[in-house]
Design an enzyme around this catalytic site. Structure first.
Site, PDB file in Angstrom:
ATOM      1  N   ARG A  58       0.869  -1.176   0.000  1.00 45.74           N
ATOM      2  CA  ARG A  58       0.000   0.000   0.000  1.00 45.74           C
ATOM      3  C   ARG A  58       0.899   1.217   0.000  1.00 45.74           C
ATOM      4  O   ARG A  58       2.095   1.133   0.100  1.00 45.74           O
ATOM      5  CB  ARG A  58      -0.968   0.006   1.185  1.00 45.74           C
ATOM      6  CG  ARG A  58      -0.489  -0.560   2.531  1.00 45.74           C
ATOM      7  CD  ARG A  58       0.624   0.155   3.159  1.00 45.74           C
ATOM      8  NE  ARG A  58       0.362   1.586   3.259  1.00 45.74           N
ATOM      9  CZ  ARG A  58       1.294   2.499   3.488  1.00 45.74           C
ATOM     10  NH1 ARG A  58       2.547   2.151   3.614  1.00 45.74           N
ATOM     11  NH2 ARG A  58       0.987   3.771   3.592  1.00 45.74           N
ATOM     12  N   GLN A 210      -1.893   2.429   9.870  1.00 43.26           N
ATOM     13  CA  GLN A 210      -0.622   2.590   9.169  1.00 43.26           C
ATOM     14  C   GLN A 210       0.362   3.433   9.991  1.00 43.26           C
ATOM     15  O   GLN A 210       1.571   3.236   9.928  1.00 43.26           O
ATOM     16  CB  GLN A 210      -0.820   3.243   7.794  1.00 43.26           C
ATOM     17  CG  GLN A 210      -1.530   2.408   6.763  1.00 43.26           C
ATOM     18  CD  GLN A 210      -3.028   2.595   6.740  1.00 43.26           C
ATOM     19  OE1 GLN A 210      -3.642   2.859   7.784  1.00 43.26           O
ATOM     20  NE2 GLN A 210      -3.648   2.474   5.580  1.00 43.26           N
ATOM     21  N   ASP A 251      -2.497  10.556  -2.062  1.00 43.16           N
ATOM     22  CA  ASP A 251      -2.774   9.551  -3.082  1.00 43.16           C
ATOM     23  C   ASP A 251      -3.182  10.181  -4.405  1.00 43.16           C
ATOM     24  O   ASP A 251      -3.126   9.523  -5.451  1.00 43.16           O
ATOM     25  CB  ASP A 251      -3.863   8.606  -2.577  1.00 43.16           C
ATOM     26  CG  ASP A 251      -3.356   7.849  -1.358  1.00 43.16           C
ATOM     27  OD1 ASP A 251      -3.369   8.423  -0.253  1.00 43.16           O
ATOM     28  OD2 ASP A 251      -2.894   6.719  -1.527  1.00 43.16           O
ATOM     29  N   ASN A 261      -6.133  12.022   0.661  1.00 47.74           N
ATOM     30  CA  ASN A 261      -5.191  11.293   1.494  1.00 47.74           C
ATOM     31  C   ASN A 261      -5.968  10.457   2.489  1.00 47.74           C
ATOM     32  O   ASN A 261      -7.198  10.507   2.562  1.00 47.74           O
ATOM     33  CB  ASN A 261      -4.214  12.251   2.202  1.00 47.74           C
ATOM     34  CG  ASN A 261      -2.978  11.522   2.727  1.00 47.74           C
ATOM     35  OD1 ASN A 261      -2.353  10.735   2.025  1.00 47.74           O
ATOM     36  ND2 ASN A 261      -2.665  11.757   3.989  1.00 47.74           N
ATOM     37  N   LYS A 262      -5.235   9.684   3.284  1.00 39.05           N
ATOM     38  CA  LYS A 262      -5.865   8.768   4.228  1.00 39.05           C
ATOM     39  C   LYS A 262      -6.951   9.455   5.056  1.00 39.05           C
ATOM     40  O   LYS A 262      -6.760  10.593   5.505  1.00 39.05           O
ATOM     41  CB  LYS A 262      -4.786   8.198   5.157  1.00 39.05           C
ATOM     42  CG  LYS A 262      -5.249   7.152   6.141  1.00 39.05           C
ATOM     43  CD  LYS A 262      -6.003   5.994   5.496  1.00 39.05           C
ATOM     44  CE  LYS A 262      -5.284   5.420   4.345  1.00 39.05           C
ATOM     45  NZ  LYS A 262      -6.113   4.556   3.476  1.00 39.05           N
TER      46      LYS A 262
HETATM   47  C1  LIG Z   1       3.257   8.100  -0.250  1.00 37.33           C
HETATM   48  S1  LIG Z   1       1.631   7.633  -0.562  1.00 37.33           S
HETATM   49  C2  LIG Z   1       1.094   7.264   1.047  1.00 37.33           C
HETATM   50  C3  LIG Z   1      -0.393   7.385   1.194  1.00 37.33           C
HETATM   51  O1  LIG Z   1      -1.049   6.141   0.888  1.00 37.33           O
HETATM   52  C4  LIG Z   1      -1.759   5.746   2.043  1.00 37.33           C
HETATM   53  O2  LIG Z   1      -2.938   5.076   1.764  1.00 37.33           O
HETATM   54  P1  LIG Z   1      -2.987   3.450   1.877  1.00 37.33           P
HETATM   55  O3  LIG Z   1      -2.171   3.070   3.082  1.00 37.33           O
HETATM   56  O4  LIG Z   1      -4.475   3.160   2.011  1.00 37.33           O
HETATM   57  O5  LIG Z   1      -2.415   2.958   0.577  1.00 37.33           O
HETATM   58  C5  LIG Z   1      -2.040   7.034   2.760  1.00 37.33           C
HETATM   59  O6  LIG Z   1      -3.084   7.754   2.151  1.00 37.33           O
HETATM   60  C6  LIG Z   1      -0.715   7.714   2.613  1.00 37.33           C
HETATM   61  O7  LIG Z   1      -0.673   9.073   2.850  1.00 37.33           O
END
Ligand SMILES: CSC[C@H]1O[C@H](OP(=O)(O)O)[C@H](O)[C@@H]1O
Length: 359
Positions: A58, A210, A251, A261-262
């Site tokens: 991810r 995360q 993202d 973003n998250k």
């Molecule tokens: C450097 S991109 C990181 C970005 O991706 C994460 O989402 P996920 O863990 O669901 O893939 C999160 O939005 C991060 O900021």
């Protein structure tokens, strides 16, 4: 898909999230961190699709890199020796992998680049062994470029971080989300190398954690001062004066500077503005999507209810309760102090400044 357990996290080495293993893709299964370090061998596009969809890998850049190697696997599995049929198989594989997750634009950016490379290669009427080798080189280039891009993001971000500063971050935009170094965490690594004492405060980032499982793990293992916060603590630590800056990954950045973003990022941005704290977004140009006009046009992934009702195997909500589980939110551009990229730092008005990065 099989796992190679390399031991527990006490023997931590700098981890690679995704790399090519000779004739297969190797993924670090990030769902098992920080307790277990398990590398998986993936040999089919279906395994790569599942690895992205289930978040074994991810993070926007890491997702793009994994998908690029997934396209290579599609070509390798094509048995005939005709370039037109090989091209059709690669294009079909890219379309399939594009359905694995909807929000991170790096997935589509990487797959579009692989399709373009395959079309150019097929025109040369090479045999499929040569075609596959050349397509693999394109995926490797995407991965190695990401390392260099993240290092440059770190260099461009570093001037915003002074010795002794408190910095809050949300989710994980570190080495585990990219090929190496990360985006939002890249300046933290560089600052540490230069002997600056930056105190990082990492939001746990429910529901997949995360921040707790990945960011706190990465930074602790690197010897960087990190404090883990529950997601409801950001306001209090800001009010105490412990935070002088916020930096996050993203993202997808829309053409007007709205940032996907998250989930939870928007709330942190509002709190930062309310406390007069700068809110920085770090990303490669491959995450900026000038074809998407505003944040309202960014598809937001909704994930399974179980991530909230029984995360990590422990039920914490009644059976059958209604659940809403968007994996991302949109931070309007007016809350974004600056967007830090490998090409430089831009500020509002983002319509113009983002375009200038591509000129
Ligand atoms: C450097 S991109 C990181 C970005 O991706 C994460 O989402 P996920 O863990 O669901 O893939 C999160 O939005 C991060 O900021």
């Amino acid at each position: 898909m099989s796992g190679i357990t390399t031991g527990n996290s006490s023997t931590y080495e700098p981890l690679s999230s995704v790399y090519w293993g000779g004739d297969h893709l190797v993924l670090l299964d990030q769902r098992l961190l920080p307790e277990e370090i398990v590398y998986l061998k993936l040999s089919t596009p279906e395994e790569v699709w599942e690895g992205i969809h289930s978040m074994k890998v991810r993070g926007a850049p890491a997702i793009g890199i994994a998908a690029a190697f997934g396209a290579v696997l599609g070509g390798i599995l094509y048995e005939a020796d005709d370039s037109e049929g090989w091209l059709q198989q690669v294009v079909k594989t890219c379309a399939y992998l594009a359905t694995s997750r909807p929000t991170a634009v790096n997935l589509f950016w990487a797959l579009d680049r692989m399709k373009l490379a395959a079309e150019k290669l097929a025109a040369d009427k090479l045999d499929t062994a040569a075609l596959n080798a050349a397509l693999l080189a394109e995926a490797e280039a995407i991965r190695s470029e990401d390392e260099e891009v993240c290092r440059r993001i770190g260099e461009n971000a570093l001037p915003f971080f002074k010795d002794g500063m408190g910095v809050l971050t949300h989710c994980n935009a570190g080495g585990l989300a990219t090929a190496k170094y990360g985006t939002a965490l890249a300046p933290m690594y560089l600052a540490h190398e230069q002997g600056l004492n930056i105190k990082v405060f990492a939001d746990e980032t429910r529901p997949v954690l995360q921040g707790a499982r990945l960011t706190a793990f990465e930074l602790q293992q690197a010897g960087i001062d990190v404090t883990l916060l529950a997601d409801n603590m950001a306001a209090m630590v800001m009010s105490k004066g412990w935070i002088q800056a916020v930096i996050v990954g993203t993202d997808r950045v829309a053409a007007n500077g709205d940032v996907a973003n998250k989930i939870g990022t928007y709330g942190v941005a509002v709190l930062a503005k309310a406390h007069g704290i700068p809110f920085y977004v770090a990303c490669p140009l491959s995450t900026i999507d000038l074809n998407t006009k505003t944040g309202a046009d960014i598809p937001i992934e909704e994930r399974p209810a179980e991530e909230i009702t029984e995360g990590f195997g422990k039920r914490t909500a009644p059976q059958g309760v209604k659940v809403y589980n968007p994996a991302f939110d949109i931070t309007p551009n007016e809350y974004v102090t600056a967007i830090i990229t490998e090409k430089g730092v831009v500020q509002a008005p983002y319509h113009e400044s983002l375009k200038s990065l591509f000129e």
